[in-house]
Motif scaffolding. Structure first.
Motif, PDB file in Angstrom:
ATOM      1  N   PHE A   1      31.531  19.110 -34.084  1.00 57.07           N
ATOM      2  CA  PHE A   1      32.938  18.897 -34.405  1.00 57.07           C
ATOM      3  C   PHE A   1      33.184  18.920 -35.901  1.00 57.07           C
ATOM      4  O   PHE A   1      32.267  18.838 -36.708  1.00 57.07           O
ATOM      5  CB  PHE A   1      33.402  17.564 -33.824  1.00 57.07           C
ATOM      6  CG  PHE A   1      33.338  17.524 -32.326  1.00 57.07           C
ATOM      7  CD1 PHE A   1      34.451  17.762 -31.556  1.00 57.07           C
ATOM      8  CD2 PHE A   1      32.130  17.278 -31.678  1.00 57.07           C
ATOM      9  CE1 PHE A   1      34.388  17.732 -30.181  1.00 57.07           C
ATOM     10  CE2 PHE A   1      32.056  17.250 -30.302  1.00 57.07           C
ATOM     11  CZ  PHE A   1      33.186  17.480 -29.554  1.00 57.07           C
TER      12      PHE A   1
ATOM     13  N   ARG B   1      21.681  16.683 -32.827  1.00 55.88           N
ATOM     14  CA  ARG B   1      22.010  16.141 -31.507  1.00 55.88           C
ATOM     15  C   ARG B   1      22.422  17.270 -30.564  1.00 55.88           C
ATOM     16  O   ARG B   1      22.054  17.282 -29.391  1.00 55.88           O
ATOM     17  CB  ARG B   1      23.137  15.124 -31.674  1.00 55.88           C
ATOM     18  CG  ARG B   1      23.592  14.471 -30.416  1.00 55.88           C
ATOM     19  CD  ARG B   1      24.623  13.407 -30.727  1.00 55.88           C
ATOM     20  NE  ARG B   1      25.883  13.985 -31.171  1.00 55.88           N
ATOM     21  CZ  ARG B   1      26.935  13.277 -31.560  1.00 55.88           C
ATOM     22  NH1 ARG B   1      26.866  11.978 -31.613  1.00 55.88           N
ATOM     23  NH2 ARG B   1      28.042  13.868 -31.936  1.00 55.88           N
ATOM     24  N   ALA B   2      23.206  18.219 -31.122  1.00 56.77           N
ATOM     25  CA  ALA B   2      23.689  19.313 -30.274  1.00 56.77           C
ATOM     26  C   ALA B   2      22.554  20.251 -29.876  1.00 56.77           C
ATOM     27  O   ALA B   2      22.509  20.745 -28.750  1.00 56.77           O
ATOM     28  CB  ALA B   2      24.794  20.087 -30.985  1.00 56.77           C
TER      29      ALA B   2
ATOM     30  N   MET C   1      28.406  21.851 -28.853  1.00 58.61           N
ATOM     31  CA  MET C   1      29.533  21.850 -29.779  1.00 58.61           C
ATOM     32  C   MET C   1      29.290  20.891 -30.933  1.00 58.61           C
ATOM     33  O   MET C   1      28.756  19.798 -30.761  1.00 58.61           O
ATOM     34  CB  MET C   1      30.786  21.429 -29.016  1.00 58.61           C
ATOM     35  CG  MET C   1      32.042  21.496 -29.814  1.00 58.61           C
ATOM     36  SD  MET C   1      33.446  21.592 -28.709  1.00 58.61           S
ATOM     37  CE  MET C   1      34.591  22.452 -29.745  1.00 58.61           C
TER      38      MET C   1
ATOM     39  N   ASN D   1      33.822  26.026 -23.912  1.00 60.58           N
ATOM     40  CA  ASN D   1      32.882  25.168 -23.176  1.00 60.58           C
ATOM     41  C   ASN D   1      33.618  24.124 -22.340  1.00 60.58           C
ATOM     42  O   ASN D   1      33.088  23.057 -22.052  1.00 60.58           O
ATOM     43  CB  ASN D   1      31.858  24.509 -24.111  1.00 60.58           C
ATOM     44  CG  ASN D   1      32.474  23.488 -25.021  1.00 60.58           C
ATOM     45  OD1 ASN D   1      33.678  23.476 -25.236  1.00 60.58           O
ATOM     46  ND2 ASN D   1      31.651  22.617 -25.562  1.00 60.58           N
TER      47      ASN D   1
ATOM     48  N   VAL E   1      19.574  19.361 -26.869  1.00 60.35           N
ATOM     49  CA  VAL E   1      19.665  19.639 -25.434  1.00 60.35           C
ATOM     50  C   VAL E   1      19.431  21.116 -25.133  1.00 60.35           C
ATOM     51  O   VAL E   1      19.635  21.555 -24.000  1.00 60.35           O
ATOM     52  CB  VAL E   1      21.022  19.190 -24.839  1.00 60.35           C
ATOM     53  CG1 VAL E   1      21.139  17.691 -24.852  1.00 60.35           C
ATOM     54  CG2 VAL E   1      22.184  19.815 -25.583  1.00 60.35           C
TER      55      VAL E   1
ATOM     56  N   ARG F   1      37.468  25.375 -28.009  1.00 57.31           N
ATOM     57  CA  ARG F   1      37.239  24.348 -26.986  1.00 57.31           C
ATOM     58  C   ARG F   1      37.411  24.880 -25.565  1.00 57.31           C
ATOM     59  O   ARG F   1      36.918  24.268 -24.620  1.00 57.31           O
ATOM     60  CB  ARG F   1      38.173  23.159 -27.225  1.00 57.31           C
ATOM     61  CG  ARG F   1      37.794  22.365 -28.476  1.00 57.31           C
ATOM     62  CD  ARG F   1      38.923  21.451 -28.892  1.00 57.31           C
ATOM     63  NE  ARG F   1      39.235  20.503 -27.844  1.00 57.31           N
ATOM     64  CZ  ARG F   1      38.744  19.269 -27.798  1.00 57.31           C
ATOM     65  NH1 ARG F   1      37.951  18.841 -28.734  1.00 57.31           N
ATOM     66  NH2 ARG F   1      39.058  18.469 -26.809  1.00 57.31           N
TER      67      ARG F   1
ATOM     68  N   TYR G   1      30.807  14.132 -24.058  1.00 59.30           N
ATOM     69  CA  TYR G   1      31.097  15.212 -23.104  1.00 59.30           C
ATOM     70  C   TYR G   1      30.452  16.515 -23.562  1.00 59.30           C
ATOM     71  O   TYR G   1      29.908  17.280 -22.762  1.00 59.30           O
ATOM     72  CB  TYR G   1      32.606  15.454 -22.976  1.00 59.30           C
ATOM     73  CG  TYR G   1      33.394  14.305 -22.422  1.00 59.30           C
ATOM     74  CD1 TYR G   1      32.834  13.398 -21.533  1.00 59.30           C
ATOM     75  CD2 TYR G   1      34.724  14.136 -22.787  1.00 59.30           C
ATOM     76  CE1 TYR G   1      33.576  12.344 -21.041  1.00 59.30           C
ATOM     77  CE2 TYR G   1      35.479  13.081 -22.294  1.00 59.30           C
ATOM     78  CZ  TYR G   1      34.901  12.188 -21.427  1.00 59.30           C
ATOM     79  OH  TYR G   1      35.631  11.148 -20.948  1.00 59.30           O
ATOM     80  N   ALA G   2      30.533  16.777 -24.874  1.00 61.69           N
ATOM     81  CA  ALA G   2      30.033  18.048 -25.396  1.00 61.69           C
ATOM     82  C   ALA G   2      28.523  18.162 -25.246  1.00 61.69           C
ATOM     83  O   ALA G   2      27.964  19.250 -25.343  1.00 61.69           O
ATOM     84  CB  ALA G   2      30.433  18.216 -26.870  1.00 61.69           C
ATOM     85  N   LEU G   3      27.843  17.016 -25.031  1.00 64.41           N
ATOM     86  CA  LEU G   3      26.399  17.081 -24.781  1.00 64.41           C
ATOM     87  C   LEU G   3      26.120  17.288 -23.297  1.00 64.41           C
ATOM     88  O   LEU G   3      24.970  17.289 -22.875  1.00 64.41           O
ATOM     89  CB  LEU G   3      25.730  15.783 -25.237  1.00 64.41           C
ATOM     90  CG  LEU G   3      25.691  15.553 -26.738  1.00 64.41           C
ATOM     91  CD1 LEU G   3      25.206  14.163 -27.045  1.00 64.41           C
ATOM     92  CD2 LEU G   3      24.796  16.585 -27.399  1.00 64.41           C
ATOM     93  N   GLY G   4      27.184  17.459 -22.515  1.00 59.48           N
ATOM     94  CA  GLY G   4      26.974  17.638 -21.079  1.00 59.48           C
ATOM     95  C   GLY G   4      26.712  16.333 -20.366  1.00 59.48           C
ATOM     96  O   GLY G   4      25.981  16.296 -19.383  1.00 59.48           O
TER      97      GLY G   4
ATOM     98  N   MET H   1      35.907  22.121 -22.984  1.00 60.25           N
ATOM     99  CA  MET H   1      36.272  20.849 -23.600  1.00 60.25           C
ATOM    100  C   MET H   1      37.785  20.716 -23.693  1.00 60.25           C
ATOM    101  O   MET H   1      38.317  19.629 -23.911  1.00 60.25           O
ATOM    102  CB  MET H   1      35.683  20.748 -25.014  1.00 60.25           C
ATOM    103  CG  MET H   1      34.226  20.374 -25.064  1.00 60.25           C
ATOM    104  SD  MET H   1      33.922  18.726 -24.437  1.00 60.25           S
ATOM    105  CE  MET H   1      34.577  17.740 -25.767  1.00 60.25           C
TER     106      MET H   1
ATOM    107  N   ARG I   1      29.063  22.422 -20.352  1.00 62.10           N
ATOM    108  CA  ARG I   1      28.937  21.806 -21.677  1.00 62.10           C
ATOM    109  C   ARG I   1      27.483  21.587 -22.049  1.00 62.10           C
ATOM    110  O   ARG I   1      27.132  21.514 -23.227  1.00 62.10           O
ATOM    111  CB  ARG I   1      29.702  20.471 -21.709  1.00 62.10           C
ATOM    112  CG  ARG I   1      31.189  20.686 -21.559  1.00 62.10           C
ATOM    113  CD  ARG I   1      31.950  19.397 -21.529  1.00 62.10           C
ATOM    114  NE  ARG I   1      33.235  19.606 -20.875  1.00 62.10           N
ATOM    115  CZ  ARG I   1      33.753  18.784 -19.977  1.00 62.10           C
ATOM    116  NH1 ARG I   1      33.103  17.701 -19.631  1.00 62.10           N
ATOM    117  NH2 ARG I   1      34.916  19.054 -19.437  1.00 62.10           N
ATOM    118  N   ARG I   2      26.647  21.454 -21.040  1.00 61.58           N
ATOM    119  CA  ARG I   2      25.223  21.313 -21.335  1.00 61.58           C
ATOM    120  C   ARG I   2      24.665  22.650 -21.842  1.00 61.58           C
ATOM    121  O   ARG I   2      23.738  22.681 -22.640  1.00 61.58           O
ATOM    122  CB  ARG I   2      24.485  20.891 -20.063  1.00 61.58           C
ATOM    123  CG  ARG I   2      23.441  19.841 -20.288  1.00 61.58           C
ATOM    124  CD  ARG I   2      22.954  19.280 -18.972  1.00 61.58           C
ATOM    125  NE  ARG I   2      23.858  18.272 -18.427  1.00 61.58           N
ATOM    126  CZ  ARG I   2      23.713  17.727 -17.220  1.00 61.58           C
ATOM    127  NH1 ARG I   2      22.712  18.087 -16.444  1.00 61.58           N
ATOM    128  NH2 ARG I   2      24.559  16.821 -16.792  1.00 61.58           N
TER     129      ARG I   2
END
Ligand SMILES: Nc1ncnc2c1ncn2[C@@H]1O[C@H](COP(=O)(O)OP(=O)(O)OP(=O)(O)O)[C@@H](O)[C@H]1O
Ligand SMILES: [Mg+2]
Lengths: 294, 258
Positions: B91, B161-162, B89, B51, B165, B48, A182-185, B53, B84-85
């Motif tokens: 963790f 990874r974060a 985030m 964004n 995007v 959270r 989810y956090a990657l959209g 979450m 969120r895109r």
């Protein structure tokens, strides 16, 4: 509270208890394995004699009551088609139900109702599912006896097993993985398709295989829906078919030794088919697992 | 690329339990903002909400406004997925996708959101892994599983990874709490580099870390157990650590409680 000072050796009493429990556990294991091995042994011993090319490639057409020879080709084809069709019906519905229960239901009224009925379905005796298809599909809707009718009955039996096992596997997928996605959209449905299902894949396949193994040996529902035939019928949608459990049932009920031997070989063939399917599933999960690339 | 975040009168609930109350602050672009405070005061919860979450937890909801450069993130027609895109985030616990290789993990955000050619992905993956200081360690085994890396490497993989995007804001919830000092240092260096391009918010229990990496620091506290957490004060990090306005802040920083 007493304070322990110093490191002590394991006491004799604990050693003895350990031994005792160990022996009990092995004993329980042996007890559980004895029936399994004896069944296997009996089936192999009695079935191997007729396990030949003729058995695997011929039907029972024009085989008289006392004749030797004949085979189960028609039954093997029937079982494969019926189980495949039943899986095609039960696996998608079962999987989608499990996804709904785990990902969307959130303990609401609908999901609790579904859960309840899945439990009820788990307890339905196999003959009842056969009766249901007989009454509804064949008598009310006027459809013919067919492999497909049998597959319908089998899929009723498969569905709750698939739902329960898939549900358990989906619940094992940690919430952090969903959140990472989810956090990657990534939208929820893509998260389910691309992250949750692949993570639970191995467990889901195992569950499906258990369901397949369970229904592959069902006799009663087939008796009521597929009927029995001695000829090859490749079309599961039209006319009576055969299935291996039916074949075993049919042959074992005949009074000659040659028929009884065919029944044993039919049972052996059924066991081998289920084992083969399990092997294929293992191969698929192994091929898909990340450990292979390590 | 980096954008400012403005929060006004924000409350967050878990069911009927109010976890944070009345939080208002401005988070500046191209800077690092640190959140500090005792355990359970709602830092993660607040992070959270930035964004969207927070709302993925069943029964959780948010009242109040969060604006990203004039756009209300909680507006009626705003798609939480696109929020969120835009606001990425990282963790507390590294959580690479276990079924995916290192390459696929970094490419996941792009791949799961649209079609990209292999060469485009190659470029983004290399760039992101370099950005996360991980490229040299993994460049020869990109198709090995991400779960096979060490904890610190996994965390940097999650950062890669974060950032793959291209978010405008990066939220990090105690990103170093499971890491050794060397990995921690690597990530702190990384944060300092990333702030050239991103707005960064980091939650940390490590006062030295907050002092080292952040430009601004916000101190959260709760009046008593069971009460909602509140923002006590927010200021330049140097000021918070040398001359805070509130007594509670000073007590917390000097280790008198929490
Ligand atoms: N999933 C949840 N469901 C219900 N209550 C929660 C949930 N997560 C957190 N809370 C509650 O919200 C409050 C704030 O928790 P939060 O995790 O935001 O604290 P924190 O400041 O991040 O603490 P820590 O420094 O220990 O990570 C706590 O009282 C906690 O019990
Ligand atoms: Mg936290």
């Amino acid at each position: 509270m007493t304070v322990q000072t110093g490191i002590q050796p394991i006491s004799a009493a604990r050693r003895a208890k350990d031994r005792l429990v160990q022996v009990l556990v092995y004993l329980a294991f042996a007890l559980a394995v004895i029936p399994l091995l004896s069944v296997l042994w009996l089936v192999v011993k009695n079935g191997l004699g007729r396990f030949d090319m003729e058995f695997l490639t011929h039907s029972m057409r024009n085989i008289g009551a006392r004749d030797a020879g004949g085979g189960a080709y028609h039954a093997i084809i029937g079982t494969l088609e019926q189980v495949l069709l039943a899986s095609l019906i039960a696996v998608p519905i079962g999987l989608l139900t499990a996804v709904y229960l785990v990902e969307y239901g959130e303990g609401g009224r609908l999901s609790r109702t579904i859960s309840f009925f899945v439990d009820v379905m788990t307890g339905v005796p196999s003959v009842v599912s056969g009766l249901f298809v007989l009454a509804f599909w064949i008598l009310v809707l006027g459809m013919p006896f067919s492999g497909f009718a049998g597959a319908l009955a089998l899929s009723i039996l498969m569905m709750p097993v698939v739902v329960r096992s898939a549900e358990e596997m989906l619940r094992l997928v940690p919430r952090e993985l969903r959140e990472a996605s989810y956090a990657l959209g990534v939208p929820k449905w893509r998260t389910i398709v691309k992250v949750v299902l692949p993570t639970a894949f191995t467990g889901i396949v195992t569950g499906v295989m258990l369901a397949v193994a369970r229904v592959a040996g069902e006799t009663a529902p087939l008796l009521l829906t597929v009927f029995i035939t001695d000829s090859i019928n490749n079309d599961p949608f039209n006319g009576p078919q055969m299935g291996l459990p039916l074949y075993v049932f049919d042959q074992a009920g005949r009074p000659t030794d040659t028929a009884i031997n065919r029944a044993w070989t039919g049972a052996l063939t059924l066991i081998l088919i289920v084992m083969l399917l399990n092997l294929v599933a293992r191969l698929i999960t192994w091929w898909r697992s990340p450990a292979r690339r390590r | 690329m980096a954008k400012q975040i403005e929060v006004a009168g924000l409350d967050a609930y878990y069911g009927s339990h109010k976890a944070i109350e009345g939080i208002s602050m401005t988070i500046e672009p191209r800077s690092v903002t640190a959140f500090i405070g005792p355990s359970g005061c709602g830092k993660s919860t607040f992070l959270r909400t930035l964004n969207r979450m927070h709302e993925v937890i069943p029964g959780a909801r948010v009242v109040g406004k969060v604006r990203l450069e004039e756009q209300d993130l909680y507006g009626a027609d705003v798609d939480p997925v696109s929020v969120r895109r835009t606001i990425g985030m990282v963790f507390q616990r590294p959580n690479p996708f276990p079924t995916m290789s290192i390459f696929d993990n970094v490419a996941a955000g792009l791949r799961l959101n649209g079609r990209y050619s292999r060469s485009q992905l190659d470029g983004v993956v290399e760039e992101s892994l370099k950005g996360a200081n991980l490229w040299n360690e993994v460049k020869d085994r990109l198709n090995k599983p991400g779960a096979g890396l060490s904890g610190g490497q996994q965390q940097r993989l999650c950062i890669a990874r974060a950032i793959a995007v291209r978010p405008q804001v990066l939220l990090m919830d105690e990103p170093c709490s499971a890491l050794d000092p060397i990995s921690t240092l690597a990530i702190e260096d990384l944060i300092s580099q990333l702030k050239q391009d991103y707005t960064i918010v980091i939650v940390t229990h490590n006062m030295q870390q907050a002092a080292r990496v952040s430009d601004k620091t916000a101190f959260f506290n709760l009046a008593a157990q069971g009460q909602p957490g509140k923002l006590v004060e927010m200021d330049e990090t140097s000021k918070i650590f040398t001359n805070p306005a509130e007594k509670a802040t000073e007590d917390y920083i000097t280790g008198r409680f929490g």
